[in-house]
Scaffold this motif. Structure first.
Motif, PDB file in Angstrom:
ATOM      1  N   TYR A 134       0.901  -1.248   0.109  1.00 23.11           N
ATOM      2  CA  TYR A 134       0.110  -0.083   0.000  1.00 23.11           C
ATOM      3  C   TYR A 134       0.906   1.294  -0.020  1.00 23.11           C
ATOM      4  N   ASN A 173      -1.698   5.258   0.324  1.00 19.98           N
ATOM      5  CA  ASN A 173      -3.250   4.787   0.538  1.00 19.98           C
ATOM      6  C   ASN A 173      -3.864   3.888  -0.344  1.00 19.98           C
ATOM      7  N   LYS A 174      -3.033   3.695  -1.377  1.00 19.75           N
ATOM      8  CA  LYS A 174      -3.523   2.940  -2.520  1.00 19.75           C
ATOM      9  C   LYS A 174      -2.546   1.439  -2.782  1.00 19.75           C
ATOM     10  N   GLU A 191      -5.241  -2.532   3.672  1.00 23.31           N
ATOM     11  CA  GLU A 191      -6.501  -2.784   2.820  1.00 23.31           C
ATOM     12  C   GLU A 191      -7.767  -2.289   3.445  1.00 23.31           C
ATOM     13  N   ALA A 195      -7.562   1.575   3.551  1.00 23.43           N
ATOM     14  CA  ALA A 195      -7.705   2.243   2.174  1.00 23.43           C
ATOM     15  C   ALA A 195      -9.057   2.450   1.812  1.00 23.43           C
ATOM     16  N   GLU A 196     -10.052   1.793   2.702  1.00 17.24           N
ATOM     17  CA  GLU A 196     -11.539   2.208   2.384  1.00 17.24           C
ATOM     18  C   GLU A 196     -12.005   3.271   3.120  1.00 17.24           C
ATOM     19  N   ASP A 240     -11.927   7.170   3.010  1.00 24.10           N
ATOM     20  CA  ASP A 240     -11.921   8.211   2.023  1.00 24.10           C
ATOM     21  C   ASP A 240     -11.347   9.393   2.930  1.00 24.10           C
ATOM     22  N   GLU A 243      -4.451  11.742   1.031  1.00 20.75           N
ATOM     23  CA  GLU A 243      -3.539  10.805   0.291  1.00 20.75           C
ATOM     24  C   GLU A 243      -2.170  11.208   0.819  1.00 20.75           C
ATOM     25  N   SER A 265       1.451   4.203   4.204  1.00 19.43           N
ATOM     26  CA  SER A 265       1.994   3.365   3.291  1.00 19.43           C
ATOM     27  C   SER A 265       2.481   2.436   4.290  1.00 19.43           C
TER      28      SER A 265
END
Length: 481
Positions: free
Chosen positions: A11, A14-15, A193, A196-197, A199, A203, A207
């Protein structure tokens, strides 16, 4: 039946990202590759640190309820994914399934505590008029986020020890980069994970980056990171501190914890707790019971009880409910500890039970009469080994506990309140646990050690203090002076 995927991302800011799949993670019982994870290169780590720097201001501006909502979301999702998390632990860490479920429960507890503490970041009003020159002045202070944080977590509690870094960082409003242990990265990846949900997190807020040692140096040396929190071995931890530069450093390191069994102790209770404390998850805990100090009046009786109970512990496949002793994290570690046991016996110690190794499976082992200069006595075993010794005076037992370069926690089994207070005053450790083993920890208490066992304290509230700075405000009334 729960199954794991073949590959997992890392990650980055955030992604989910999949720059490569170079890291193979084995099932610690079978030795076969269980899954692969993406591996962070230095370029990826640089991007993550830069993202955390950019996220520092928006993270600091998050409202308390927003941080609480993120942490509560994690609690809810971890509960929904309970079986998956426990199975992942069982596979990647070789942790018996009952212990794995216990760690998932603690993971949930830790994030729940974080959600509560996210709205308790209090400051203080301070009178400043302590002399005539300060009449009409008042002071206030509050805690503000320290900024981007760097976290390195260990293999033995890959969920909860990562949680003790992640949850307070979110509660305080600090962005972070985390390197999970390469042997057990999946728990932290699943936490990524779930995060990351959310919002609401800007950003770069987090990590999760499995990385090799050369890349991991960036987690230590980069001055843009304002705090390094490391959990692991003393040798690595103190080296990281020496290279960390200007940043604040929190270290949760090793131990060779002792449990004192006094002559008035409830021996049946002490037996159950000490066997658990010495051998749960194959002794791979920094607060596992390594030294058992027994009063001479009950020594022979309690020794016989310990040997009998230890011989009944079921070893084998950690996925089976009846298993208590699973594999050590690697064959290399099992070979190391078997060597320590053999050297102790050669030096005059008596092998009471156990001592046999097959691959990374090592029997639950009890020794007595271990020389004080033997590695099995003075170093951290970090495996299924405990040593018995005898004392006649309680003060003597306290001296024996303190005769160690480590000082994490100690256990004292006694009914004498005066001896409880003597232990609390005398033992040079971070925590004294009465009528239970030093392996006991509740996730809201201040937890940490002294001497070679580390610096600072975990426990959400106390970690938040490390992840913050005090900012003072002085107000002069117009009529002052």
């Amino acid at each position: 039946m729960t199954k794991l995927k073949k590959t997992y991302p890392l990650y980055l800011n955030n992604k989910a990202a999949q720059p490569n799949t170079d890291l193979e993670v084995t099932d610690k019982f079978t030795g076969k590759v269980a899954f692969r994870t993406a591996l962070a290169t230095p370029d990826v780590i640089e991007e993550a640190i830069a993202g955390a720097v950019r996220a520092a201001e928006p993270m600091a501006r998050l409202a308390s309820y927003e941080k609480q909502d993120v942490l509560q979301h994690c609690v809810d999702r971890f509960q929904e994914r309970f079986d998956e998390l426990a199975y992942a632990l069982c596979v990647e860490a070789g942790k018996p399934i009952g212990d794995a479920e216990g760690e998932v429960t603690r993971l949930i507890d830790t994030f729940r505590i974080g959600a509560e503490e996210a709205v308790r970041n209090y400051g203080e009003i301070q009178p400043l008029d302590i002399s005539a020159r300060a009449k009409g002045y008042m002071g206030l202070w509050k805690r503000v986020p320290i900024g981007p944080c760097s976290f390195i977590s260990p293999f033995n509690f890959p969920l909860n020890l990562a949680a003790h870094k992640i949850a307070p960082a979110i509660a305080m409003g600090c962005p972070f980069v985390m390197k999970p242990a390469s042997l057990t990265p999946l728990g932290a990846i699943i936490m990524g994970e779930v995060l990351a949900e959310c919002d609401v997190l800007p950003e770069g807020a987090f990590s999760i980056l499995p990385a090799r040692r050369d890349g991991a140096d960036m987690f230590t040396n980069d001055d843009r990171l304002k705090l390094l929190s490391f959990t692991g071995s003393p040798g690595v931890g103190w080296d990281l501190k020496a290279r960390a530069g200007k940043k604040k450093v929190v270290l949760e390191l090793g131990g060779n914890a002792a449990a004192i069994v006094d002559k008035d102790a409830d021996l049946d209770h002490a037996l159950e707790r000490i066997v658990f404390g010495a051998f749960y998850q194959s002794g791979q805990s920094c607060i596992g019971v390594q030294r058992i100090l027994i009063h001479a009046d009950v020594y022979d009786e309690f020794k016989a009880m310990l040997v009998k109970k230890t011989k009944t512990l079921k070893a084998g496949d950690p996925k089976k409910r009846e298993t208590f002793i699973g594999p050590m994290i690697s064959e290399k570690e099992a070979v190391r500890l078997k060597g320590w046991i053999d050297l102790a016996v050669e030096g005059g110690a008596t092998l009471l039970c156990g001592g046999k190794r097959e691959g990374n499976m090592l029997e639950a082992t009890l020794l007595e009469g271990v020389p004080r200069d033997a590695d099995a006595s003075k170093e951290e075993a970090f495996g299924p080994l405990a040593n018995l010794s005898k004392f006649t005076e309680f003060a003597e037992a306290l001296e024996q506990v303190n005769d160690s370069k480590f000082g994490l926690q100690a256990g004292v089994f006694t009914r004498d309140i005066h001896q409880v207070l003597d232990a609390w005053d005398t033992l040079d450790v971070g925590g004294v646990v009465v009528n239970d083993v030093p392996s006991y920890r509740v996730d809201n208490m201040p937890y940490g050690g002294v001497k070679d066992s580390g610096l600072g304290r975990e426990g959400i509230r106390f970690a938040m203090e490390d992840m913050s700075e005090i900012r003072n405000l002085v107000i002069r009334r117009e009529s002052a002076g």
